[in-house]
Design a protein around this motif. Structure first.
Motif, PDB file in Angstrom:
ATOM      1  N   ASN A 276       8.172  -0.130  -9.649  1.00 58.75           N
ATOM      2  CA  ASN A 276       8.646   0.509 -10.863  1.00 58.75           C
ATOM      3  C   ASN A 276       7.840   1.724 -11.282  1.00 58.75           C
ATOM      4  OD1 ASN A 276      10.950  -0.726 -12.690  1.00 58.75           O
ATOM      5  ND2 ASN A 276      10.031  -2.430 -11.575  1.00 58.75           N
ATOM      6  N   ARG A 277       6.530   1.746 -10.990  1.00 60.43           N
ATOM      7  CA  ARG A 277       5.727   2.859 -11.481  1.00 60.43           C
ATOM      8  C   ARG A 277       6.141   4.218 -10.905  1.00 60.43           C
ATOM      9  NH1 ARG A 277       5.549   3.129 -15.401  1.00 60.43           N
ATOM     10  NH2 ARG A 277       3.932   4.731 -15.524  1.00 60.43           N
ATOM     11  N   PRO A 278       6.366   4.373  -9.578  1.00 54.74           N
ATOM     12  CA  PRO A 278       6.807   5.692  -9.118  1.00 54.74           C
ATOM     13  C   PRO A 278       8.180   6.060  -9.666  1.00 54.74           C
ATOM     14  CG  PRO A 278       6.780   4.116  -7.297  1.00 54.74           C
ATOM     15  CD  PRO A 278       6.075   3.474  -8.442  1.00 54.74           C
ATOM     16  N   LEU A 279       9.060   5.080  -9.837  1.00 53.98           N
ATOM     17  CA  LEU A 279      10.369   5.344 -10.438  1.00 53.98           C
ATOM     18  C   LEU A 279      10.206   5.872 -11.852  1.00 53.98           C
ATOM     19  CD1 LEU A 279      13.564   3.167 -10.388  1.00 53.98           C
ATOM     20  CD2 LEU A 279      12.574   3.833 -12.575  1.00 53.98           C
TER      21      LEU A 279
ATOM     22  N   PRO B  41       0.803  -1.238   0.000  1.00 54.37           N
ATOM     23  CA  PRO B  41       0.000   0.000   0.000  1.00 54.37           C
ATOM     24  C   PRO B  41       0.830   1.280   0.000  1.00 54.37           C
ATOM     25  CG  PRO B  41      -1.022  -1.630   1.412  1.00 54.37           C
ATOM     26  CD  PRO B  41       0.313  -2.191   1.028  1.00 54.37           C
ATOM     27  N   PRO B  42       1.953   1.364   0.746  1.00 50.67           N
ATOM     28  CA  PRO B  42       2.763   2.583   0.655  1.00 50.67           C
ATOM     29  C   PRO B  42       3.328   2.830  -0.740  1.00 50.67           C
ATOM     30  CG  PRO B  42       3.298   1.409   2.669  1.00 50.67           C
ATOM     31  CD  PRO B  42       2.421   0.496   1.858  1.00 50.67           C
ATOM     32  N   LEU B  43       3.583   1.760  -1.482  1.00 48.02           N
ATOM     33  CA  LEU B  43       4.058   1.931  -2.855  1.00 48.02           C
ATOM     34  C   LEU B  43       2.960   2.512  -3.734  1.00 48.02           C
ATOM     35  CD1 LEU B  43       6.048  -1.401  -3.332  1.00 48.02           C
ATOM     36  CD2 LEU B  43       7.000   0.907  -3.067  1.00 48.02           C
ATOM     37  N   VAL B  44       1.733   2.116  -3.473  1.00 46.27           N
ATOM     38  CA  VAL B  44       0.595   2.676  -4.216  1.00 46.27           C
ATOM     39  C   VAL B  44       0.493   4.175  -3.938  1.00 46.27           C
ATOM     40  CG1 VAL B  44      -1.910   2.650  -4.493  1.00 46.27           C
ATOM     41  CG2 VAL B  44      -0.661   0.485  -4.210  1.00 46.27           C
ATOM     42  N   ALA B  45       0.604   4.543  -2.658  1.00 53.21           N
ATOM     43  CA  ALA B  45       0.527   5.962  -2.293  1.00 53.21           C
ATOM     44  C   ALA B  45       1.680   6.757  -2.906  1.00 53.21           C
ATOM     45  CB  ALA B  45       0.535   6.100  -0.767  1.00 53.21           C
ATOM     46  N   LEU B  46       2.853   6.147  -2.964  1.00 52.09           N
ATOM     47  CA  LEU B  46       4.028   6.793  -3.543  1.00 52.09           C
ATOM     48  C   LEU B  46       3.818   7.075  -5.027  1.00 52.09           C
ATOM     49  CD1 LEU B  46       7.005   7.577  -2.834  1.00 52.09           C
ATOM     50  CD2 LEU B  46       7.640   5.285  -3.607  1.00 52.09           C
ATOM     51  N   TRP B  47       3.332   6.079  -5.750  1.00 52.94           N
ATOM     52  CA  TRP B  47       3.040   6.258  -7.181  1.00 52.94           C
ATOM     53  C   TRP B  47       1.956   7.318  -7.391  1.00 52.94           C
ATOM     54  CZ3 TRP B  47      -1.912   4.292  -8.651  1.00 52.94           C
ATOM     55  CH2 TRP B  47      -2.246   4.522  -9.994  1.00 52.94           C
TER      56      TRP B  47
ATOM     57  N   HIS C 134      -5.838   3.477  -9.463  1.00 57.28           N
ATOM     58  CA  HIS C 134      -5.769   3.815  -8.040  1.00 57.28           C
ATOM     59  C   HIS C 134      -7.031   3.367  -7.323  1.00 57.28           C
ATOM     60  CE1 HIS C 134      -5.598   6.884  -4.609  1.00 57.28           C
ATOM     61  NE2 HIS C 134      -4.542   6.114  -4.449  1.00 57.28           N
ATOM     62  N   THR C 135      -8.164   3.586  -7.953  1.00 56.56           N
ATOM     63  CA  THR C 135      -9.439   3.163  -7.357  1.00 56.56           C
ATOM     64  C   THR C 135      -9.476   1.649  -7.188  1.00 56.56           C
ATOM     65  OG1 THR C 135     -10.589   5.051  -8.355  1.00 56.56           O
ATOM     66  CG2 THR C 135     -11.946   3.190  -7.637  1.00 56.56           C
ATOM     67  N   GLN C 136      -8.984   0.918  -8.180  1.00 56.12           N
ATOM     68  CA  GLN C 136      -8.910  -0.543  -8.082  1.00 56.12           C
ATOM     69  C   GLN C 136      -8.048  -0.977  -6.901  1.00 56.12           C
ATOM     70  OE1 GLN C 136      -7.246  -1.562 -11.866  1.00 56.12           O
ATOM     71  NE2 GLN C 136      -9.150  -1.293 -13.012  1.00 56.12           N
ATOM     72  N   LEU C 137      -6.905  -0.338  -6.752  1.00 55.02           N
ATOM     73  CA  LEU C 137      -5.963  -0.723  -5.701  1.00 55.02           C
ATOM     74  C   LEU C 137      -6.461  -0.326  -4.314  1.00 55.02           C
ATOM     75  CD1 LEU C 137      -2.678   0.237  -7.561  1.00 55.02           C
ATOM     76  CD2 LEU C 137      -3.384  -2.081  -6.922  1.00 55.02           C
ATOM     77  N   LEU C 138      -7.255   0.727  -4.229  1.00 55.66           N
ATOM     78  CA  LEU C 138      -7.849   1.087  -2.941  1.00 55.66           C
ATOM     79  C   LEU C 138      -8.987   0.150  -2.575  1.00 55.66           C
ATOM     80  CD1 LEU C 138      -7.985   4.999  -3.023  1.00 55.66           C
ATOM     81  CD2 LEU C 138      -6.323   3.526  -1.877  1.00 55.66           C
ATOM     82  N   ALA C 139      -9.751  -0.266  -3.583  1.00 57.80           N
ATOM     83  CA  ALA C 139     -10.888  -1.154  -3.335  1.00 57.80           C
ATOM     84  C   ALA C 139     -10.429  -2.540  -2.909  1.00 57.80           C
ATOM     85  CB  ALA C 139     -11.753  -1.251  -4.584  1.00 57.80           C
TER      86      ALA C 139
END
Length: 269
Positions: free
Chosen positions: A139-142, A6-12, A107-112
């Motif tokens: 890789n996505r935030p990078l 989840p922190p990686l999702v928030a970072l991206w 993002h909505t998918q990953l939060l759900a």
């Protein structure tokens, strides 16, 4: 080492906001300025990011004729260029909208359904190239931040070098130090190196008896070579952007080894 997902999702997600906010500030002339990426101007970089975010959201890849541009190499290069060429007739606003819309969908998918298992195959084409979910989320935030920086340099809007995505990118790229030392440079077993990037704890790597490079939990007191540089310079070198900056890296100890490591730092196009 597994990373919390989840922190990686928030970072991206924050990286996407920083990136699209930058795009909104560009003038019409800025969109055609050349970048450090061969054959790509700012518009092409933005089209590339839109392409990857579209696929992450589940949209199909567009099979497109690209001709024979000299900067395209291999199947992955062709695949990447197809995403750019497919968006050639879009406007900058359309690229911004596509990026934001697709990122919001994902993002909505990953939060759900918050991801908990990083070892499962990444969705869509990312899984087909062998990535698991953790690799994709790292890789996505990078990728987004690196391309934001490409655009910032091209348009003389330097900045955002202290963001969480900037720290993540440097840390992630530094994980390749052992690989560079053992496989790229071919250093013998027992060779150690320490890389000091301003704003980060020191990174240390060693070549094991099996000839493989590995990261060390602590820096040795007397590594064979010690490198020191800024975060921006390290990212530009490890990201394959500006190899001419190699001479600005400070090296102590075995200078020949240090120069060989710096010359081989690029691990991502």
């Amino acid at each position: 080492m597994a990373h919390p997902l989840p922190p990686l999702v928030a970072l991206w997600w924050r990286a996407i906001d920083d990136y699209t906010t930058l795009l909104e500030q560009l003038s019409p002339e800025d969109w055609r300025r050349p970048t450090d990426l061969a054959g790509w101007d700012v518009f092409c970089v933005a089209a590339h990011v839109a392409h990857l975010e579209a696929m992450q959201a589940g949209n199909p890849h567009e099979e497109t004729e690209i001709g024979e541009p000299p900067h395209v190499r291999g199947l992955m290069g062709t695949f990447t260029e197809q995403g750019v060429v497919a968006r050639r007739d879009r406007t900058p606003d359309e690229l911004i909208t596509e990026t934001r819309s697709c990122a919001t969908t994902r993002h909505t998918q990953l939060l759900a359904e918050a991801p908990t298992d990083g070892t499962v195959a990444a969705p869509g084409v990312f899984g087909l190239i062998g990535w698991n979910l953790e690799q994709l989320l790292r890789n996505r935030p990078l990728d987004v931040w690196m391309h934001e920086q490409d655009i910032r340099r091209a348009t003389d809007r330097r900045g955002n070098l202290e963001s969480p995505a900037a720290v993540h990118t440097a840390d992630y790229l530094a994980e390749s130090l052992g690989f560079v030392l053992a496989k790229r440079v071919g250093a013998p077993a027992g060779t150690t190196v320490v890389l000091e990037v301003a704003g980060h704890p020191a990174y240390a790597a060693e070549v094991g008896e099996d000839g493989r490079g590995r990261m060390l939990p602590e820096s040795p007191d007397q590594p064979r070579a010690r490198l020191a540089t800024s975060r921006e310079t390290f990212v530009l070198l490890a990201g394959g952007r500006r190899p001419e900056l190699a001479d600005t890296v400070s090296i102590s100890g075995d200078e020949e080894l240090g120069r060989a490591i710096v010359a081989n730092l690029a691990v991502t196009p």
